[in-house]
Enzyme design. Structure first.
Site, PDB file in Angstrom:
ATOM      1  N   HIS A 295     -24.197  73.660  35.860  1.00  0.00           N
ATOM      2  CA  HIS A 295     -23.318  74.532  35.076  1.00  0.00           C
ATOM      3  C   HIS A 295     -23.984  75.881  34.841  1.00  0.00           C
ATOM      4  O   HIS A 295     -23.360  76.941  35.027  1.00  0.00           O
ATOM      5  CB  HIS A 295     -22.986  73.853  33.748  1.00  0.00           C
ATOM      6  CG  HIS A 295     -22.255  74.706  32.773  1.00  0.00           C
ATOM      7  ND1 HIS A 295     -20.887  74.590  32.534  1.00  0.00           N
ATOM      8  CD2 HIS A 295     -22.686  75.703  31.947  1.00  0.00           C
ATOM      9  CE1 HIS A 295     -20.532  75.473  31.631  1.00  0.00           C
ATOM     10  NE2 HIS A 295     -21.604  76.160  31.245  1.00  0.00           N
ATOM     11  N   GLU A 296     -25.237  75.859  34.437  1.00  0.00           N
ATOM     12  CA  GLU A 296     -25.940  77.111  34.157  1.00  0.00           C
ATOM     13  C   GLU A 296     -26.162  77.930  35.425  1.00  0.00           C
ATOM     14  O   GLU A 296     -26.061  79.158  35.404  1.00  0.00           O
ATOM     15  CB  GLU A 296     -27.272  76.817  33.467  1.00  0.00           C
ATOM     16  CG  GLU A 296     -27.149  76.104  32.135  1.00  0.00           C
ATOM     17  CD  GLU A 296     -26.213  76.803  31.161  1.00  0.00           C
ATOM     18  OE1 GLU A 296     -26.076  78.039  31.242  1.00  0.00           O
ATOM     19  OE2 GLU A 296     -25.591  76.113  30.331  1.00  0.00           O
TER      20      GLU A 296
END
Length: 286
Positions: A128-129
């Site tokens: 996600h990051e």
């Protein structure tokens, strides 16, 4: 770049309003100069300021081999440069990415995230990051954090020192409005920019990690901890950067959440995982 320019323009406009309240036209001139300097400093150094705020410590392949290996694998899948890796010492699980571009990116995770989540779930979170890095969301979110912090400070300054006109100086209602509405406007700008990107980061993070279910499981765990405790050093200005808001549900900041409902995010990730299973493309990194 258009979104970044628009964001900095809106934040500068708010700062000019504060300058007008404090000192009229001369106050606006001073604030304009201050905002231009602030924009430059925030563009180049806001990531370092955020990392310093949370007292995050750098780690490498020797000090955190599992974490380093996951980030390295995700960077290869996403075709991104290897970001710097930092760890925040707190039992609450969470993570964020920062930096002005992929070449100067950094990912931060908490010790709680590494202790409470399984490796596959950590890979989902970091996927996600890395999606935020891939899509240049980190530039917008980092600048928003810096500008919102400065505006909040300036609004409090305006509240205590009043304006250049007697009617403003002696009007407590005007001061209260300046204290409350200006930081709120900054928060609304953050919300408008960041909420719409979380779904995309979840989706792409599931692709990068090869296991959307793992990210869904991670979000459920992080949310269960975030509901009851606020992360140390957390501020409204940086809340939008984390994968889950660092404020507990009891805090007033929850009213202005910068994140979509976790239940909706999990629902979408489950659907993505089902599609990947049907297509035979589930390939977990860990």
């Amino acid at each position: 770049m258009f979104k970044t320019t628009l964001l900095m323009g809106l934040m500068t406009g708010l700062m000019l309003l504060i300058g007008d309240y404090i000192g009229g036209s001369s106050g606006m001139t001073v604030m304009l100069a201050f905002s231009l300097i602030s924009n430059a400093v925030i563009y180049w150094y806001s990531d370092k300021l955020v990392i310093s705020q949370y007292n995050a410590q750098p780690v490498d392949a020797k000090s955190a081999p599992m974490l380093y290996g996951i980030v390295q694998g995700l960077a290869q899948r996403a075709q991104l440069p290897m970001p710097r890796i930092y760890v925040i010492d707190t039992v609450l699980p969470n993570a964020f990415a920062t930096g002005r571009n992929p070449e100067h990116a950094a990912v931060c995770v908490t010790t709680g995230l590494m202790e409470l989540l399984e490796p596959r779930e950590i890979a989902g979170v970091l996927g996600h990051e890395m999606s935020h890095v891939k899509h240049d969301d980190i530039l917008i979110s980092t600048i928003a954090a810096g500008m919102a912090g400065i505006i909040s400070v300036m609004a409090r300054f305006a509240f205590w020192f009043g304006g250049d006109r007697d009617d403003r100086r002696n009007n407590p209602i005007a001061g209260v409005l300046m204290l409350v509405l200006t930081p709120l406007a900054a928060a609304i700008i953050q919300l408008a920019i960041s909420r719409t990107r979380e779904y995309m980061a979840d989706y792409t993070g599931g692709q990068f990690s090869g296991d959307p279910d793992a990210l869904a499981d991670a979000l459920a765990k992080i949310e269960s901890y975030a509901r009851t405790r606020t992360m140390p050093r957390a501020t409204e200005a940086t809340a939008h950067m984390f994968i889950i808001s660092p404020f507990s549900a009891k805090d007033a900041q929850a009213l202005f959440s910068t994140h979509p409902a976790t239940e909706k995010r999990i629902e979408r990730l489950r659907a993505e995982a089902q599609q990947m299973r049907q297509a035979g493309t589930i390939q977990p990194l860990v």
